[in-house]
Design a protein around this motif. Structure first.
Motif, short mmCIF file in Angstrom:
data_model
loop_
_atom_site.label_atom_id
_atom_site.label_comp_id
_atom_site.label_asym_id
_atom_site.label_seq_id
_atom_site.Cartn_x
_atom_site.Cartn_y
_atom_site.Cartn_z
N MET A 1 -5.35 -65.51 -9.74
CA MET A 1 -4.57 -65.38 -8.53
C MET A 1 -5.75 -64.62 -7.60
SD MET A 1 -0.94 -63.73 -7.28
CE MET A 1 0.00 -64.18 -8.63
N SER A 2 -5.66 -65.21 -6.44
CA SER A 2 -6.76 -64.74 -5.31
C SER A 2 -6.40 -63.34 -5.02
CB SER A 2 -6.60 -65.74 -4.30
OG SER A 2 -5.55 -65.41 -3.35
N ARG A 3 -7.54 -62.60 -4.28
CA ARG A 3 -7.20 -61.39 -3.91
C ARG A 3 -5.90 -61.33 -2.80
NH1 ARG A 3 -11.16 -56.83 -3.25
NH2 ARG A 3 -10.59 -55.50 -1.65
N PRO A 4 -6.14 -61.97 -1.74
CA PRO A 4 -4.93 -62.14 -0.80
C PRO A 4 -3.42 -62.33 -1.31
CG PRO A 4 -6.79 -63.24 -0.04
CD PRO A 4 -7.10 -63.13 -1.40
N ARG A 5 -3.38 -63.21 -2.43
CA ARG A 5 -2.09 -63.40 -3.23
C ARG A 5 -1.69 -62.25 -3.84
NH1 ARG A 5 -1.62 -68.95 -6.12
NH2 ARG A 5 0.43 -68.15 -6.02
N LEU A 6 -2.80 -61.76 -4.47
CA LEU A 6 -2.19 -60.29 -5.21
C LEU A 6 -1.90 -59.07 -4.26
CD1 LEU A 6 -5.12 -60.72 -8.08
CD2 LEU A 6 -2.62 -60.34 -8.32
N LEU A 7 -2.60 -59.12 -3.27
CA LEU A 7 -2.08 -58.07 -2.21
C LEU A 7 -0.65 -58.30 -1.71
CD1 LEU A 7 -5.59 -58.06 -0.14
CD2 LEU A 7 -4.45 -55.85 -1.55
N ARG A 8 -0.48 -59.54 -1.30
CA ARG A 8 0.89 -59.85 -0.97
C ARG A 8 2.04 -59.77 -1.91
NH1 ARG A 8 -0.71 -64.19 1.39
NH2 ARG A 8 -0.31 -65.67 -0.37
N SER A 9 1.55 -60.17 -3.01
CA SER A 9 2.60 -59.98 -4.34
C SER A 9 2.96 -58.72 -4.28
CB SER A 9 2.15 -60.74 -5.50
OG SER A 9 2.82 -60.37 -6.51
N ILE A 10 2.16 -57.65 -4.74
CA ILE A 10 2.22 -56.40 -4.62
C ILE A 10 2.97 -55.52 -3.49
CG2 ILE A 10 1.49 -53.86 -4.94
CD1 ILE A 10 -0.85 -55.56 -6.53
N ALA A 11 2.77 -56.04 -2.26
CA ALA A 11 3.43 -55.35 -1.10
C ALA A 11 4.73 -55.80 -1.10
CB ALA A 11 2.73 -55.87 0.18
N GLU A 12 5.06 -57.18 -1.39
CA GLU A 12 6.25 -57.77 -1.30
C GLU A 12 7.18 -57.16 -2.45
OE1 GLU A 12 5.84 -61.86 -1.47
OE2 GLU A 12 5.27 -62.01 0.48
N ARG A 13 6.62 -57.06 -3.52
CA ARG A 13 7.39 -56.46 -4.85
C ARG A 13 7.97 -54.92 -4.57
NH1 ARG A 13 7.54 -58.80 -9.10
NH2 ARG A 13 5.52 -59.67 -8.79
N ILE A 14 7.01 -54.13 -3.87
CA ILE A 14 7.31 -52.74 -3.80
C ILE A 14 7.89 -52.42 -2.49
CG2 ILE A 14 6.09 -52.00 -5.45
CD1 ILE A 14 3.89 -51.34 -3.51
N ALA A 15 8.33 -53.48 -1.63
CA ALA A 15 8.73 -53.22 0.07
C ALA A 15 9.62 -52.24 0.10
CB ALA A 15 9.13 -54.79 0.47
N ASP A 16 10.60 -52.23 -0.89
CA ASP A 16 11.85 -51.38 -0.53
C ASP A 16 11.39 -49.92 -1.00
OD1 ASP A 16 11.76 -51.74 -3.21
OD2 ASP A 16 14.08 -51.83 -3.54
N TYR A 17 10.27 -49.66 -1.44
CA TYR A 17 9.66 -48.17 -2.01
C TYR A 17 9.93 -47.16 -1.04
CZ TYR A 17 7.05 -44.32 -3.86
OH TYR A 17 6.62 -43.27 -4.45
N ARG A 18 10.67 -46.34 -1.26
CA ARG A 18 11.01 -44.86 -0.43
C ARG A 18 11.46 -45.47 0.96
NH1 ARG A 18 6.68 -40.56 -1.14
NH2 ARG A 18 7.98 -39.51 0.31
N GLU A 19 12.08 -46.65 0.95
CA GLU A 19 12.73 -47.33 2.26
C GLU A 19 13.25 -46.00 3.12
OE1 GLU A 19 14.23 -51.65 3.16
OE2 GLU A 19 15.46 -50.51 1.65
N GLY A 20 12.86 -46.15 4.48
CA GLY A 20 13.41 -45.09 5.21
C GLY A 20 12.77 -43.77 5.27
N GLU A 21 11.90 -43.60 4.17
CA GLU A 21 11.15 -42.08 4.16
C GLU A 21 9.75 -42.42 4.57
OE1 GLU A 21 11.59 -40.27 0.34
OE2 GLU A 21 13.15 -41.52 -0.13
N VAL A 22 9.01 -43.56 4.10
CA VAL A 22 7.62 -43.86 4.40
C VAL A 22 7.62 -45.23 5.23
CG1 VAL A 22 6.97 -42.62 2.52
CG2 VAL A 22 7.08 -45.06 2.29
#
Length: 159
Positions: A1-22
């Motif tokens: 997988m390309s770097r941009p796709r990996l960056l996007r995949s990780i960001a989308e997967r953890i999008a709700d991490y500490r939602e409302g706090e950070v």
């Protein structure tokens, strides 16, 4: 997988991490974090992180659904009685000695409990009610042991 796709995949997967706090985590945030590593290992780190998160990261909605669908109305746990009656009596342990995971998990449980039974965790608890310990994962078990040592003398008072 390309770097941009990996960056996007990780960001989308953890999008709700500490939602409302950070601030929401996006690809640029992951890219900045990645900058601490040598450029030669950045893509392998992304690939491994994406792989690990794909198997271990649990989204907030999934945890709330688990509590609502699997725990709150589970007859093996609450018995054949009305689940709301069980949870109204329950005493929720919330004196974790280290970390904030228990508080975060109780907030998620509270959301599900309100949806399923119309009760808030703060409104529950009778002296002789069941003691409920809600937390995320147990690794060595030492956090649980240290936390529960606080209440073992108290538990003997209720028998």
């Amino acid at each position: 997988m390309s770097r941009p796709r990996l960056l996007r995949s990780i960001a989308e997967r953890i999008a709700d991490y500490r939602e409302g706090e950070v601030a929401p985590i996006d690809s640029d945030h992951v890219e900045r974090w990645l900058g601490q590593f040598d450029p030669a290992v950045q893509v392998p780190i992304l690939a491994e992180l994406d792989h690990v998160l794909s198997r271990t990261y649990v989204r907030r909605d999934d945890i709330e659904s688990f509590f609502g669908d699997e725990v709150i109305k589970d007859a093996d746990l609450v018995g054949d009685d009305d689940p709301a009656a069980y949870w109204a009596r329950a005493r929720f342990f919330n004196r974790q000695l280290r970390g904030q995971s228990q508080t975060a998990m109780l907030e998620l449980f509270d959301t599900a409990l309100q949806q399923e039974c119309g009760l808030a965790v703060a409104d529950c608890g009778e002296d002789d009610g069941p003691l409920v310990y809600v937390d995320d994962a147990v690794y060595t078990g030492m956090h649980v042991i240290n936390d529960l040592e606080q209440i073992i003398p108290e538990a003997s008072d209720h028998t």
